[in-house]
Design a protein around this motif. Structure first.
Motif: not given
Length: 533
Positions: A232-260
């Motif tokens: 809604r804010l930036f016109g990014v498509p709402v589909n499974s590809v974007v949702q997978v990318l979001i999960i991947a990015a957030i997973t990297a962040v919280f995994t790094l947090s848990a490790v460090t």
């Protein structure tokens, strides 16, 4: 829900076996990998099996979710007002590590989760359009009241009863009995040394899977919300590809947090989420239909209270199974799957508190917070659809993730508040998943408070991959189906856990706890000085 567990930075002397990767770890990882492969390679078969399993579980055992959670709630209320309510979660001389205001703030921090953004509008507005159990005509005054009434039921006392009984049992077992913080250890009064054998390991494996799928469901919901917000804010498509990318990015962040172990960063994020939540809440109260919201809140609370036991035991003898699968059964199953994680968090922050203070705080404060949030944001959406010609319910039916942002668009500064909502979803996503990764690592490392980094990384990746697999397999319906089916065995564990806890508590009480409780009530001057320090 979120809340960062405090992890020691240094590895001290460990009890024998703690930190070792045994059968619980290898079995859990192996089965999780098989499930992910099944979802990725045989998607249609997975959907067919989970759908059939869902229908069997809910039609045959759906009533058990209602009975068990209500039974636990009644048990906790009884416990709080019994003489055992004066017992402390720890030694008799222990006093709370955190002041009551700080403790309550941490409880609210645990509450402030993805559910507020995902369901704060979506559930009430959905019930307005399709009233629960046909109790009202759609889009009417009565439907609006029923919409909030059932939202309170799904997010209130029953959920926190599950968390509270886990937190109580874990805190009592760990701080008063000196056991490892594992679910299996809570069954020592029943099983004795067998908790260290195959039966105990099976219990811990079930706890791991309940936590894994509960977390994966939250990640999937978070991805839906973030995708809709940035769309809604930036016109990014709402589909499974974007949702997978979001999960991947957030997973990297919280995994790094848990490790460090960057606890300061996570604390800052938690404080930020609390501030954003309060700011959005106050803003909506001011710019929204304030008088309408207050009247709707008061009336819906009254109906919820008067219908409480009827809702608590309303089954599907005369139909309504599909609705219960989408809402009540799913919600109760979700709370069951989160029980171990939230219980460990509650235990961590509650050492030294009395059972009475713990139960009343955990049951009442978060429930009231959810009720108020749903009344304000859900009530605002209801007002828009009923009196301003809005179509929020229609947008929600088309895509569940639309609800919150569609509501914000009807009020001033929608761009700013939408950005705040996206930030909230991201922060909730990171903080809760970070803590869940740590809990999974601890549970599969024999209760270690400092799981190996490799273990944390593995569970972070598996959590993200499981969420992606379920999202691609069927989106929200796949997440709901899986969490219901996988939570059923853990529901039995929770019921037995409550009985085991009562057995141990009653035994301790008979063997001298009354004197201890009396000392807690009237501490000597030295204890007072220690508590003050």
């Amino acid at each position: 829900m979120s809340g960062q567990l405090q992890r020691p930075r240094r590895v001290g002397e460990r009890p024998r076996g703690v930190g070792e990767l045994g059968s619980v770890f290898w079995t859990s990882v192996g089965v999780a990998a098989v499930f992910v492969a099944w979802a990725a390679l045989f998607t249609k078969n997975l959907n067919r099996v989970t759908a059939a399993s869902l229908n069997w579980v809910t039609s045959s055992f759906g009533w058990s979710y209602l009975v068990v959670t209500l039974g636990i709630l009644i048990f906790l209320v009884f416990l709080a007002f019994s003489p055992a309510g004066r017992l402390r979660l720890g030694k008799d001389t222990d006093r709370p590590e955190f002041s009551t205001p700080a403790w309550l703030a941490m409880l609210l921090g645990a509450v402030m989760g993805i559910g507020l953004v995902s369901y704060g509008v979506a559930e009430p507005i959905s019930h307005l359009a399709t009233p629960p159990h046909g109790l009202a005509e759609p889009n009417t005054h009565e439907a609006a009241v029923r919409a909030l009434q059932y939202s309170y039921f799904d997010w209130g006392l029953h959920a926190w009863a599950v968390f509270a009984v886990f937190g109580l049992a874990i805190a009592y077992s760990t701080y008063r009995k000196g056991r490892r913080p594992l679910v299996s250890q809570l069954f020592t009064p029943f099983l004795g040394d067998k908790v260290n054998g195959p039966i105990g390991k099976a219990i811990d494996i079930l706890a791991v899977f309940a936590t894994l799928f509960g977390t994966a469901t939250s990640l999937g919901l978070g991805a839906l919300q973030i995708n809709n917000g940035v769309g809604r804010l930036f016109g990014v498509p709402v589909n499974s590809v974007v949702q997978v990318l979001i999960i991947a990015a957030i997973t990297a962040v919280f995994t790094l947090s848990a490790v460090t172990g960057i606890s300061k960063g996570i604390k800052l994020l938690s404080y930020t989420s609390s501030a954003l939540s309060i700011a959005m809440f106050v803003f909506m109260v001011i710019v929204g239909p304030t008088v309408f919201l207050i009247n709707l809140y008061v009336e819906s609370i009254g109906v919820w209270a008067s219908d409480f036991f009827r809702m608590s035991l309303q089954g599907t003898a005369f139909g309504g199974l599909e609705w219960m699968q989408l809402w009540t059964y799913f919600m109760l199953a979700w709370w069951v799957s989160w029980g171990a994680f939230v219980g460990i968090f509650l235990a961590r922050i509650s050492r030294g508190r009395t059972i009475r203070g713990f139960v009343l705080g955990v049951l009442l404060v978060p429930s009231l917070a959810f009720f108020t949030w749903f009344a304000v944001f859900g009530g605002a959406a209801i007002h828009v659809d009923m009196f301003q010609g809005g179509d929020i319910a229609k947008q929600t039916a088309a895509d569940f993730g639309n609800a919150f942002f569609a509501t914000l668009e009807h009020f001033p500064l929608s761009g700013v508040t939408s950005v705040m909502a996206v930030l909230l979803a991201v922060i909730f996503f990171v903080t809760s998943a970070d803590s869940n990764t740590y809990v999974l690592g601890s549970m599969t490392s024999n209760g270690s408070l400092t799981p190996r980094r490799s273990v944390l990384v593995l569970w972070g990746i598996l959590t993200g991959v499981t969420a992606v697999a379920l999202m691609l397999a069927g989106g929200l319906s796949a997440l709901q189906n899986t969490v219901i089916v996988t939570s059923l065995p853990f529901l039995l564990i929770i019921a037995c856990l409550a009985v085991s806890f009562w057995k141990e508590l009653a035994s301790d009480w008979r063997h001298g706890a009354p004197a201890s409780a009396e000392r807690d009530r009237t501490p000597d001057p030295k204890e007072k000085a220690d508590a003050a320090r």
